[in-house]
Design a protein around this motif. Structure first.
Motif, PDB file in Angstrom:
ATOM      1  N   HIS A  56       4.626  89.378   6.335  1.00 11.17           N
ATOM      2  CA  HIS A  56       5.529  88.461   5.632  1.00 11.17           C
ATOM      3  C   HIS A  56       6.507  87.826   6.608  1.00 11.17           C
ATOM      4  O   HIS A  56       6.666  88.277   7.749  1.00 11.17           O
ATOM      5  N   HIS A  58       9.543  87.698   7.732  1.00  8.35           N
ATOM      6  CA  HIS A  58      10.854  88.207   8.153  1.00  8.35           C
ATOM      7  C   HIS A  58      10.828  88.449   9.657  1.00  8.35           C
ATOM      8  O   HIS A  58       9.846  88.991  10.190  1.00  8.35           O
ATOM      9  N   ASP A  60      11.945  90.465  11.776  1.00  9.79           N
ATOM     10  CA  ASP A  60      11.727  91.763  12.420  1.00  9.79           C
ATOM     11  C   ASP A  60      10.249  92.121  12.542  1.00  9.79           C
ATOM     12  O   ASP A  60       9.907  93.075  13.236  1.00  9.79           O
ATOM     13  N   HIS A  61       9.369  91.372  11.880  1.00 11.80           N
ATOM     14  CA  HIS A  61       7.926  91.657  11.939  1.00 11.80           C
ATOM     15  C   HIS A  61       7.184  90.764  12.935  1.00 11.80           C
ATOM     16  O   HIS A  61       5.976  90.912  13.096  1.00 11.80           O
ATOM     17  N   HIS A 131       9.499  91.317  -2.297  1.00 11.72           N
ATOM     18  CA  HIS A 131      10.393  91.381  -1.138  1.00 11.72           C
ATOM     19  C   HIS A 131      10.463  89.994  -0.482  1.00 11.72           C
ATOM     20  O   HIS A 131      11.508  89.577  -0.001  1.00 11.72           O
ATOM     21  N   ASP A 150       6.565  95.304   3.622  1.00 16.63           N
ATOM     22  CA  ASP A 150       7.836  95.824   3.105  1.00 16.63           C
ATOM     23  C   ASP A 150       7.832  95.900   1.578  1.00 16.63           C
ATOM     24  O   ASP A 150       8.818  95.561   0.920  1.00 16.63           O
TER      25      ASP A 150
HETATM   26 FE   LIG Z   1      10.985  92.354   5.365  1.00 15.23          FE
END
Ligand SMILES: [Fe+2]
Length: 245
Positions: A56, A58, A60-61, A131, A150
């Motif tokens: 997804h 975000h 941090d991924h 999410h 997540d």
């Molecule tokens: Fe996330």
């Protein structure tokens, strides 16, 4: 199949490396940072990365996505319905103070039900909104294995109280997508320890009777995405203005 995963980046994302034992071709899921560690693990596995999957949109991924793509030449794939949030990835990098790095270019968008394959590895794309609007899990039915992003964690669930999160979507994702899988399905979440569907069915406090109804009640007073984004961005805007004075 060989599966290895390591915690990477500022928010300890689980970055998975899947290797086909016949061809040594590999898939990397969620390269969230620590480029050198991921590349070292790939080298130790003698793997040749052919595909990079992002669960997804975000930051941090994906922190190591561009470097990994450059080093391996592998295309980067993102769930199609998360394309809108991806447009804010540059802003996410800025807000999170990720310096000297850029998000990778997306080469391919994935749809619900689609299969992605490398060597003998085959993963089904399962749309898991809540999410994030277009977030996906990657399911390997024959291996009893799912990469949950997540959406589902050991003893917890994905945070829906984020911009573009949606509580009712998450509830449907948990019940219609995850809880319909066999109990012995191994779950590699986006963060934290791995688990199984059976364990979460029995112990996850968010899946206990009545818990969803309690949370639904609290949802009535929660600020929406627009107010959340304003609350995040306005202080930065004013601090910029006062810095210029
Ligand atoms: Fe996330």
């Amino acid at each position: 199949m060989i599966l290895d995963y390591l915690k990477v980046g500022p928010l300890d994302v689980n970055c998975s490396i899947l290797v086909c034992p016949n061809s040594n071709e590999a898939i990397v899921i969620d390269p969230g940072g620590n480029e050198e560690d991921i590349l070292a693990r790939i080298a130790a596995l003698d793997a040749r990365v052919k595909l990079i999957l992002i669960t997804h949109s975000h930051f941090d991924h994906v922190i190591a996505g561009a470097r990994l793509k450059k080093e391996t030449g592998a295309p980067v794939c993102l769930p199609k319905k998360d394309r809108g949030v991806w447009r804010l990835m540059g802003l996410q990098f800025k807000l999170a103070k990720i310096e000297g790095k850029k998000p990778p270019h997306i080469d391919r968008f994935l749809k619900e039900g689609e299969k992605v394959s490398v060597g003998s590895l085959s993963l089904e794309v399962i749309h898991t909104p809540g999410h994030s609007p277009g977030g996906c899990a990657f399911y390997m039915k024959d291996e009893n294995l799912i990469f949950a992003g997540d959406s589902l964690y050991r003893d917890s669930v994905g945070n829906w109280q984020v911009p573009f999160g949606n509580f009712e979507d998450l509830v449907r994702t948990l019940h219609d997508k995850f809880m319909t899988l066999p109990d012995n399905t191994r779950v590699i979440p986006g963060h934290g320890e791995e688990t199984t569907i059976g364990r979460e069915r029995e112990h996850n406090p968010f899946l206990k009777p009545g818990r969803i109804e309690e949370l639904r009640e609290a949802e009535r007073t929660r600020p929406g995405t627009f107010r959340m984004l304003l609350a995040m961005l306005l202080p930065k805007f004013f601090s910029l203005k006062s810095a210029k004075k």
